[in-house]
Design a protein around this motif. Structure first.
Motif, PDB file in Angstrom:
ATOM      1  N   PRO A  21       0.929  18.338  12.348  1.00 58.14           N
ATOM      2  CA  PRO A  21       2.017  17.751  11.574  1.00 58.14           C
ATOM      3  C   PRO A  21       1.514  16.570  10.748  1.00 58.14           C
ATOM      4  O   PRO A  21       0.652  15.819  11.192  1.00 58.14           O
ATOM      5  CB  PRO A  21       3.021  17.284  12.631  1.00 58.14           C
ATOM      6  N   GLY A  22       2.018  16.440   9.543  1.00 61.76           N
ATOM      7  CA  GLY A  22       1.620  15.347   8.674  1.00 61.76           C
ATOM      8  C   GLY A  22       2.229  14.025   9.124  1.00 61.76           C
ATOM      9  O   GLY A  22       3.228  13.999   9.835  1.00 61.76           O
ATOM     10  N   HIS A  23       1.602  12.977   8.726  1.00 64.86           N
ATOM     11  CA  HIS A  23       2.097  11.640   9.030  1.00 64.86           C
ATOM     12  C   HIS A  23       2.509  10.973   7.729  1.00 64.86           C
ATOM     13  O   HIS A  23       1.990  11.297   6.659  1.00 64.86           O
ATOM     14  CB  HIS A  23       1.013  10.830   9.746  1.00 64.86           C
ATOM     15  N   GLU A  70       1.679  10.513   2.408  1.00 64.72           N
ATOM     16  CA  GLU A  70       1.691  11.503   3.479  1.00 64.72           C
ATOM     17  C   GLU A  70       0.280  12.040   3.641  1.00 64.72           C
ATOM     18  O   GLU A  70      -0.428  12.237   2.654  1.00 64.72           O
ATOM     19  CB  GLU A  70       2.649  12.645   3.160  1.00 64.72           C
ATOM     20  N   GLY A  71      -0.122  12.249   4.890  1.00 62.85           N
ATOM     21  CA  GLY A  71      -1.456  12.772   5.123  1.00 62.85           C
ATOM     22  C   GLY A  71      -1.800  12.771   6.594  1.00 62.85           C
ATOM     23  O   GLY A  71      -0.920  12.661   7.453  1.00 62.85           O
ATOM     24  N   SER A  72      -3.077  12.875   6.879  1.00 57.51           N
ATOM     25  CA  SER A  72      -3.529  12.855   8.265  1.00 57.51           C
ATOM     26  C   SER A  72      -3.292  11.466   8.846  1.00 57.51           C
ATOM     27  O   SER A  72      -3.162  10.481   8.115  1.00 57.51           O
ATOM     28  CB  SER A  72      -5.021  13.191   8.345  1.00 57.51           C
ATOM     29  N   THR A  74      -5.371   9.563  10.363  1.00 59.78           N
ATOM     30  CA  THR A  74      -6.488   8.681  10.017  1.00 59.78           C
ATOM     31  C   THR A  74      -6.315   8.100   8.619  1.00 59.78           C
ATOM     32  O   THR A  74      -6.454   6.892   8.424  1.00 59.78           O
ATOM     33  CB  THR A  74      -7.821   9.444  10.110  1.00 59.78           C
ATOM     34  N   GLU A  75      -5.999   8.955   7.651  1.00 60.47           N
ATOM     35  CA  GLU A  75      -5.816   8.492   6.269  1.00 60.47           C
ATOM     36  C   GLU A  75      -4.653   7.510   6.164  1.00 60.47           C
ATOM     37  O   GLU A  75      -4.781   6.437   5.570  1.00 60.47           O
ATOM     38  CB  GLU A  75      -5.563   9.687   5.352  1.00 60.47           C
ATOM     39  N   VAL A  76      -3.534   7.872   6.762  1.00 58.65           N
ATOM     40  CA  VAL A  76      -2.345   7.029   6.674  1.00 58.65           C
ATOM     41  C   VAL A  76      -2.581   5.694   7.373  1.00 58.65           C
ATOM     42  O   VAL A  76      -2.166   4.642   6.878  1.00 58.65           O
ATOM     43  CB  VAL A  76      -1.121   7.779   7.257  1.00 58.65           C
ATOM     44  N   GLU A  77      -3.265   5.720   8.493  1.00 56.51           N
ATOM     45  CA  GLU A  77      -3.538   4.486   9.239  1.00 56.51           C
ATOM     46  C   GLU A  77      -4.444   3.542   8.452  1.00 56.51           C
ATOM     47  O   GLU A  77      -4.252   2.316   8.470  1.00 56.51           O
ATOM     48  CB  GLU A  77      -4.165   4.823  10.598  1.00 56.51           C
ATOM     49  N   VAL A  78      -5.421   4.079   7.728  1.00 55.06           N
ATOM     50  CA  VAL A  78      -6.290   3.239   6.891  1.00 55.06           C
ATOM     51  C   VAL A  78      -5.449   2.482   5.864  1.00 55.06           C
ATOM     52  O   VAL A  78      -5.595   1.268   5.693  1.00 55.06           O
ATOM     53  CB  VAL A  78      -7.372   4.097   6.190  1.00 55.06           C
ATOM     54  N   LEU A  83      -2.367  -2.171   3.391  1.00 55.36           N
ATOM     55  CA  LEU A  83      -1.119  -2.751   2.878  1.00 55.36           C
ATOM     56  C   LEU A  83      -0.609  -3.870   3.783  1.00 55.36           C
ATOM     57  O   LEU A  83      -0.069  -4.861   3.296  1.00 55.36           O
ATOM     58  CB  LEU A  83      -0.064  -1.663   2.703  1.00 55.36           C
ATOM     59  N   LYS A  84      -0.817  -3.725   5.088  1.00 54.12           N
ATOM     60  CA  LYS A  84      -0.423  -4.801   6.007  1.00 54.12           C
ATOM     61  C   LYS A  84      -1.232  -6.064   5.727  1.00 54.12           C
ATOM     62  O   LYS A  84      -0.702  -7.173   5.764  1.00 54.12           O
ATOM     63  CB  LYS A  84      -0.603  -4.357   7.451  1.00 54.12           C
ATOM     64  N   SER A  85      -2.520  -5.905   5.414  1.00 48.20           N
ATOM     65  CA  SER A  85      -3.355  -7.067   5.114  1.00 48.20           C
ATOM     66  C   SER A  85      -2.885  -7.779   3.843  1.00 48.20           C
ATOM     67  O   SER A  85      -3.165  -8.967   3.643  1.00 48.20           O
ATOM     68  CB  SER A  85      -4.829  -6.673   4.991  1.00 48.20           C
ATOM     69  N   GLU A  86      -2.159  -7.060   3.000  1.00 49.74           N
ATOM     70  CA  GLU A  86      -1.573  -7.638   1.783  1.00 49.74           C
ATOM     71  C   GLU A  86      -0.216  -8.288   2.072  1.00 49.74           C
ATOM     72  O   GLU A  86       0.419  -8.828   1.163  1.00 49.74           O
ATOM     73  CB  GLU A  86      -1.405  -6.576   0.698  1.00 49.74           C
ATOM     74  N   GLY A  87       0.242  -8.196   3.318  1.00 47.08           N
ATOM     75  CA  GLY A  87       1.496  -8.817   3.691  1.00 47.08           C
ATOM     76  C   GLY A  87       2.712  -7.894   3.632  1.00 47.08           C
ATOM     77  O   GLY A  87       3.838  -8.342   3.878  1.00 47.08           O
ATOM     78  N   LEU A  88       2.491  -6.624   3.304  1.00 45.29           N
ATOM     79  CA  LEU A  88       3.620  -5.702   3.218  1.00 45.29           C
ATOM     80  C   LEU A  88       4.016  -5.230   4.606  1.00 45.29           C
ATOM     81  O   LEU A  88       3.197  -5.199   5.539  1.00 45.29           O
ATOM     82  CB  LEU A  88       3.270  -4.493   2.351  1.00 45.29           C
ATOM     83  N   THR A  89       5.279  -4.851   4.752  1.00 48.08           N
ATOM     84  CA  THR A  89       5.791  -4.341   6.020  1.00 48.08           C
ATOM     85  C   THR A  89       5.717  -2.820   5.955  1.00 48.08           C
ATOM     86  O   THR A  89       6.438  -2.187   5.178  1.00 48.08           O
ATOM     87  CB  THR A  89       7.246  -4.805   6.244  1.00 48.08           C
ATOM     88  N   VAL A  90       4.821  -2.236   6.758  1.00 48.69           N
ATOM     89  CA  VAL A  90       4.579  -0.793   6.735  1.00 48.69           C
ATOM     90  C   VAL A  90       4.476  -0.255   8.149  1.00 48.69           C
ATOM     91  O   VAL A  90       4.147  -0.986   9.080  1.00 48.69           O
ATOM     92  CB  VAL A  90       3.296  -0.458   5.950  1.00 48.69           C
ATOM     93  N   SER A  91       4.755   1.036   8.287  1.00 45.56           N
ATOM     94  CA  SER A  91       4.596   1.697   9.583  1.00 45.56           C
ATOM     95  C   SER A  91       4.208   3.150   9.338  1.00 45.56           C
ATOM     96  O   SER A  91       4.366   3.680   8.245  1.00 45.56           O
ATOM     97  CB  SER A  91       5.887   1.627  10.391  1.00 45.56           C
ATOM     98  N   VAL A  92       3.683   3.781  10.397  1.00 44.31           N
ATOM     99  CA  VAL A  92       3.305   5.192  10.343  1.00 44.31           C
ATOM    100  C   VAL A  92       4.333   5.974  11.124  1.00 44.31           C
ATOM    101  O   VAL A  92       4.704   5.610  12.242  1.00 44.31           O
ATOM    102  CB  VAL A  92       1.892   5.414  10.933  1.00 44.31           C
ATOM    103  N   ASP A  93       4.793   7.052  10.526  1.00 47.10           N
ATOM    104  CA  ASP A  93       5.787   7.911  11.162  1.00 47.10           C
ATOM    105  C   ASP A  93       5.173   9.284  11.373  1.00 47.10           C
ATOM    106  O   ASP A  93       4.471   9.807  10.559  1.00 47.10           O
ATOM    107  CB  ASP A  93       7.012   8.008  10.251  1.00 47.10           C
TER     108      ASP A  93
END
Length: 93
Positions: A21-23, A70-72, A74-78, A83-93
């Motif tokens: 399943p994609g993330h 959307e992607g694997s 590993t890709e999405v987590e990178v 983006l988190k290091s830039e201060g954005l609020t992000v999560s992986v689903d």
């Protein structure tokens, strides 16, 4: 009578994409980041055009969140870490 068959080949990535399943990388609205900062980050790191990034920023503002990649896993987590290091609020689903 001659019967012709056609062989179909798949790459490992195609097989994994079919069974894994994609993330999704979700960008969340926050009260900290400006529209310009969000747009610049999307253009710089995810190669969106400025117009696409602005559309995403407005969707996040109005709906509270938006899938930006959307992607694997590993890709999405990178990209989540970037983006988190830039201060954005992000999560992986």
């Amino acid at each position: 009578m001659t019967v012709e068959t056609q062989e179909e080949t798949f790459t490992l990535d195609q097989i994994l994409a079919a069974v894994t399943p994609g993330h999704r990388l979700i960008l969340w609205n926050d009260d900290t980041n400006t529209f310009d900062h969000v747009i610049n980050c999307l253009v710089k790191h995810l190669q969106y055009t400025a117009a696409q990034a602005e559309d995403i920023a407005w969707k996040v503002h109005n709906e509270g969140k938006c899938t930006v990649l959307e992607g694997s896993y590993t890709e999405v987590e990178v990209y989540r870490k970037i983006l988190k290091s830039e201060g954005l609020t992000v999560s992986v689903d």
